[in-house]
Design a protein around this motif. Structure first.
Motif, PDB file in Angstrom:
ATOM      1  N   PRO A  95       0.827  -1.205   0.000  1.00  0.00           N
ATOM      2  CA  PRO A  95       0.000   0.000   0.000  1.00  0.00           C
ATOM      3  C   PRO A  95       0.862   1.256   0.000  1.00  0.00           C
ATOM      4  N   ASP A  96       0.308   2.301  -0.580  1.00  0.00           N
ATOM      5  CA  ASP A  96       1.008   3.574  -0.668  1.00  0.00           C
ATOM      6  C   ASP A  96       0.303   4.605   0.198  1.00  0.00           C
ATOM      7  N   LEU A  97       1.104   5.502   0.740  1.00  0.00           N
ATOM      8  CA  LEU A  97       0.576   6.657   1.452  1.00  0.00           C
ATOM      9  C   LEU A  97       0.694   7.830   0.498  1.00  0.00           C
ATOM     10  N   VAL A  98      -0.431   8.413   0.126  1.00  0.00           N
ATOM     11  CA  VAL A  98      -0.432   9.566  -0.764  1.00  0.00           C
ATOM     12  C   VAL A  98      -0.609  10.810   0.092  1.00  0.00           C
ATOM     13  N   MET A  99       0.379  11.704   0.003  1.00  0.00           N
ATOM     14  CA  MET A  99       0.320  12.930   0.790  1.00  0.00           C
ATOM     15  C   MET A  99       0.093  14.103  -0.158  1.00  0.00           C
ATOM     16  N   TYR A 100      -0.907  14.911   0.138  1.00  0.00           N
ATOM     17  CA  TYR A 100      -1.223  16.071  -0.682  1.00  0.00           C
ATOM     18  C   TYR A 100      -0.840  17.315   0.093  1.00  0.00           C
ATOM     19  N   VAL A 101      -0.047  18.173  -0.563  1.00  0.00           N
ATOM     20  CA  VAL A 101       0.354  19.443   0.028  1.00  0.00           C
ATOM     21  C   VAL A 101      -0.495  20.532  -0.619  1.00  0.00           C
ATOM     22  N   PHE A 102      -1.242  21.228   0.207  1.00  0.00           N
ATOM     23  CA  PHE A 102      -2.119  22.281  -0.298  1.00  0.00           C
ATOM     24  C   PHE A 102      -1.305  23.482  -0.784  1.00  0.00           C
ATOM     25  N   PRO A 103      -1.845  24.227  -1.741  1.00  0.00           N
ATOM     26  CA  PRO A 103      -1.143  25.442  -2.172  1.00  0.00           C
ATOM     27  C   PRO A 103      -1.002  26.407  -0.993  1.00  0.00           C
ATOM     28  N   HIS A 104       0.166  27.015  -0.907  1.00  0.00           N
ATOM     29  CA  HIS A 104       0.411  27.908   0.222  1.00  0.00           C
ATOM     30  C   HIS A 104       1.484  28.932  -0.158  1.00  0.00           C
ATOM     31  N   LEU A 105       1.759  29.844   0.723  1.00  0.00           N
ATOM     32  CA  LEU A 105       2.816  30.842   0.529  1.00  0.00           C
ATOM     33  C   LEU A 105       3.996  30.468   1.411  1.00  0.00           C
ATOM     34  N   ALA A 106       5.185  30.428   0.828  1.00  0.00           N
ATOM     35  CA  ALA A 106       6.406  30.130   1.586  1.00  0.00           C
ATOM     36  C   ALA A 106       7.175  31.428   1.780  1.00  0.00           C
ATOM     37  N   ASN A 107       7.743  31.597   2.960  1.00  0.00           N
ATOM     38  CA  ASN A 107       8.515  32.803   3.314  1.00  0.00           C
ATOM     39  C   ASN A 107       7.714  34.079   3.077  1.00  0.00           C
TER      40      ASN A 107
END
Length: 137
Positions: A95-107
């Protein structure tokens, strides 16, 4: 009510019986030739050789795509080392763990688009032993 049913049944029976009023000779005339004459090609409509020649004229050679597809289809039925090993030692599910990173602002001001990444649970592929059940219970 019963009179209507009797009338409908009589009409139905009359219709069914009228379909049987034709004779076999009227529907399918026998013709002048016997079966032996037809088999030997003496019916005047051509011989067996003419039929084979006509059939051969309709045949066409296979195209390259048809040659390749028939070769691929034939090889799918044959036993190979690859298919034998994969049937005796099937791969266990990883099985795979799918991680979704939401759009965001860095720095503060730098936009980062949303993306997903996949992490397999096991680092190596695991295989079942011969006879071991791999399907769900």
């Amino acid at each position: 009510m019963k009179k209507t049913e009797v009338t409908m049944a009589a009409i139905l029976i009359a219709t069914l019986l009228s379909g049987c009023s034709t004779s076999k000779e009227e529907m399918l005339p026998a013709g002048d030739n016997t079966m032996l004459e037809l088999w030997q090609g003496k019916d005047g409509g051509g011989s067996a050789r003419n039929a084979v020649a006509a059939r051969d004229s309709l045949r066409r050679p296979l195209t390259d795509g048809e040659h390749q597809s028939t070769t691929a289809a034939d090889s799918s039925y044959s036993r190979t080392q690859q298919s034998e090993i994969s049937q005796q030692f099937p791969r266990l599910p990883n099985p795979d763990l799918v991680m979704y990173v939401f759009p965001h602002l860095a720095n503060g001001n730098t936009p980062v688009p949303g993306y997903s990444t996949v992490f397999p649970f096991y680092s190596q592929v695991q295989y079942a032993m011969p006879g071991e059940r791999t399907e769900a219970y």
